[in-house]
Design an enzyme around this catalytic site. Structure first.
Site, mmCIF file in Angstrom:
data_model
loop_
_atom_site.group_PDB
_atom_site.id
_atom_site.type_symbol
_atom_site.label_atom_id
_atom_site.label_comp_id
_atom_site.label_asym_id
_atom_site.label_seq_id
_atom_site.Cartn_x
_atom_site.Cartn_y
_atom_site.Cartn_z
ATOM 1 N N CYS A 85 -3.867 5.376 -2.522
ATOM 2 C CA CYS A 85 -4.968 6.183 -2.348
ATOM 3 C C CYS A 85 -5.399 7.595 -3.333
ATOM 4 O O CYS A 85 -5.557 9.014 -2.893
ATOM 5 C CB CYS A 85 -5.325 6.790 -1.314
ATOM 6 N N ASP A 133 0.795 -1.394 0.074
ATOM 7 C CA ASP A 133 -0.197 0.098 0.147
ATOM 8 C C ASP A 133 0.750 1.669 -0.401
ATOM 9 O O ASP A 133 1.043 1.676 0.912
ATOM 10 C CB ASP A 133 -0.751 0.104 1.071
#
Length: 454
Positions: free
Chosen positions: A387, A334
Site C-alpha cells: 500500500c 502483501d
C-alpha cells in the site's frame, strides 16, 4: 458507572491529546472515545471530522497559529495547544461552523482543561487569527515549492521533496490534495453468502446510502451508518470492510477452487478471506503472520464470514519454506511497507513516517519475497503488493527480485483486473500502481509473476 456526556469538540480534544501525548493512533483513539461517550450521529460525524482533520493538517495549523504567538506553540500546555489547533481547524476548514462559535467553544474548553487565565489567551489568539486571516500568505510556489506545498497541503517536507522529483509540481499538489480528502467507506460483498446487488438492497433497507465501486466487482461504497459492527448484515458476515484497491489484489492472484494458496503476511485477513471467497471456499488458504494476537483477528473474520478453508499459522514470513517448499499454487506477499499510499485513510501516519525507515523496510520486503518465492511450485503464481507508491518498495523491489530469479517472469494483469484501471498496454507489463489522485482509490502496487516450469 455511565460516562460523563461530553460534546463533539471535547471528544475530538481527547483524541488529539491521546495522539500527541501517548502516541495513540488517531483511528483507535477516536473509536475508543466514541465507544465511551456514545455521541449522537451528528456529534459523531463532527468529532470525527474535527479530530481527523486537525491531525491531518497539523503542520499547516501550527504554522498559522505560531504567527500569532509571542512564545513557541510547543511551549504551551498540551491541552491549550490542541484547543488552539482544533479551533483554527474550524476557522479554516469547516465552513459550516461560524467563527464566533469556534472561538466561544474553544474558550469553554480552555476554562475546563487549563488555568483560569488561559481562556482569555485562547480567545485572543483565535480572534486575532480571524481578524488577520486574509493576510496569511504561504511561501511562494515558484521560489519555495517544497515549503509552499508542505504548508498549504500539510505534508512533511521530506515526502514533498520525494514526490516533486517523481511527479513534478502539478502531480505532487494533486496527490497531496487527494490525501486530504476523506476517503469513501467501502465494503467487499461476501459472495459466499450474497450477491453484490442483494447486499446493496439489504444495506439500503438498513438505512444506508449505497453505490457500486468503480473497479472491484464485489465492492460497495456506503454512507449514512452509525456503526458498521452494529449492522445485522455485518454480524451475519455478508461483507468485509476493505478498500477497493486492496480488493483488486486477490483478483490479481486469481486462485481457482481446490488449489493451494499461501498468504504470507495475512493479518487481519481481508485479502486472505477474499482469496478463499474466489476459491469458493474449496481448497486450502494458509494464512501466516508473525503476531499471535493478529492470527485471532483472522480466525474471527473467518468465523463471521463463514470461511472454512483458511488455516491461520504463526510464522515469520522471512523464514517460511520448510514444509511449504514449492507447496503453493499461489503465493501472495502483501508486504510490510511505508504506507505512503494510504495517507488519506490514516490521518496521523504522515507525521509518524521517517525517511530513515525506508532502507530497513526495503530490506525486510526483500527477505520476505525471497522466502515466499521458494514456496511457489513450478508453474505457480507469485503476487507482490504494497500500500505504498514509492519506486524502491514497488517496481524497484520486483526488478531486483527478477534480476536474481530468472525462473520468475512478470505476467500480463489484463485478464485479471478491470480494463478501466489502466491502459491494456500498461497492465500487460505485469504490474500496476494506483494513486488517490488518479484512480481515486488508496495508493497501491500490484505485480503478478509466474514461476517457469522446469
Amino acid at each position: 458507572m455511565k460516562p460523563e456526556a461530553i460534546g463533539a469538540r471535547e471528544i475530538a480534544l481527547h483524541v488529539l491529546k491521546a495522539v500527541e501525548a501517548d502516541g495513540a493512533y488517531a483511528n483507535l483513539a477516536l473509536n475508543r472515545a466514541l465507544e465511551e461517550h456514545q455521541p449522537s450521529k451528528l456529534d459523531r460525524g463532527f468529532a470525527t471530522e474535527l479530530a481527523y482533520g486537525t491531525v491531518r493538517t497539523l503542520n499547516t495549523l501550527d504554522w498559522i497559529i505560531s504567527r500569532f504567538l509571542q512564545k513557541p506553540l510547543a511551549a504551551q500546555n498540551i491541552w491549550v495547544r490542541n484547543i488552539l489547533r482544533q479551533g483554527a481547524y474550524q476557522l479554516f476548514y469547516m465552513d459550516r461552523v461560524p467563527p464566533p462559535a469556534a472561538c466561544n467553544e474553544a474558550v469553554e474548553l480552555a476554562k475546563k482543561y487549563a488555568s483560569p487565565g488561559t481562556a482569555g489567551f485562547v480567545n485572543g489568539v483565535l480572534r486575532n487569527i480571524i481578524r488577520h486571516r486574509e493576510e496569511i500568505v504561504f511561501p511562494s510556489l515558484e521560489e519555495d515549492p517544497v515549503g509552499h506545498i508542505s504548508l498549504k497541503y500539510s505534508h512533511p517536507t521530506w515526502i514533498v521533496e520525494r514526490w516533486l522529483d517523481e511527479f513534478g509540481i502539478e502531480g505532487t499538489i494533486a496527490l497531496c490534495r487527494a490525501n486530504n480528502i476523506t476517503p469513501p467507506n467501502t465494503v467487499r460483498t461476501n459472495t459466499l453468502r450474497i450477491t453484490r446487488e442483494a447486499l446493496a438492497e439489504r444495506l439500503e433497507a438498513e438505512g444506508l446510502q449505497v453505490q457500486k465501486t468503480r473497479f472491484a466487482p464485489e465492492g460497495l461504497e456506503i454512507k449514512g451508518f452509525y456503526s458498521l459492527h452494529a449492522l445485522p448484515s455485518f454480524q451475519e458476515g455478508l461483507f468485509q470492510v476493505q478498500d477497493e484497491s486492496s480488493m483488486l489484489v486477490a483478483h490479481a492472484v486469481n486462485p481457482v477452487p481446490r488449489s493451494r494458496a499461501l498468504d504470507v503476511c495475512s493479518a487481519p485477513g481481508g485479502k486472505t478471506t477474499h482469496l478463499a471467497q474466489l476459491m469458493r471456499d474449496e481448497g486450502t488458504v494458509m494464512a501466516l503472520d508473525v503476531h499471535p494476537h493478529k492470527l485471532e483477528l483472522i480466525r474471527q473474520n473467518c468465523r463471521r464470514l463463514g470461511v472454512t478453508s483458511v488455516q491461520a499459522v504463526l510464522k515469520d514470513a522471512r523464514d517460511i519454506p520448510g514444509a511449504f517448499t514449492e507447496w503453493a499454487d499461489y503465493v501472495l506477499v502483501d508486504a510490510p511497507c511505508s504506507g505512503l499510499g494510504v495517507l488519506r485513510r490514516r490521518p496521523d501516519a504522515r507525521w509518524r513516517k521517517e525517511p530513515a525507515q525506508m532502507a530497513a523496510l526495503v530490506r525486510l520486503q526483500d527477505a520476505v519475497l525471497q522466502a515466499a518465492a521458494r514456496c511457489v511450485r513450478p508453474g505457480g503464481v507469485l503476487v507482490y503488493s504494497t500500500c505504498s507508491i514509492t519506486h524502491e518498495e514497488n517496481l524497484g523491489q520486483v526488478q531486483n527480485f527478477l534480476g536474481r530469479h530468472p525462473d520468475f517472469v512478470l505476467e500480463d494483469l489484463g485478464p485479471f483486473l478491470p480494463g478501466g484501471l489502466a491502459e491494456p498496454a500498461l497492465l500487460a507489463r505485469g504490474h500496476v500502481t494506483m494513486y488517490p489522485h488518479v484512480q481515486g482509490t488508496d495508493g497501491f502496487f500490484i505485480a503478478r509473476m509466474r514461476r517457469r516450469k522446469v
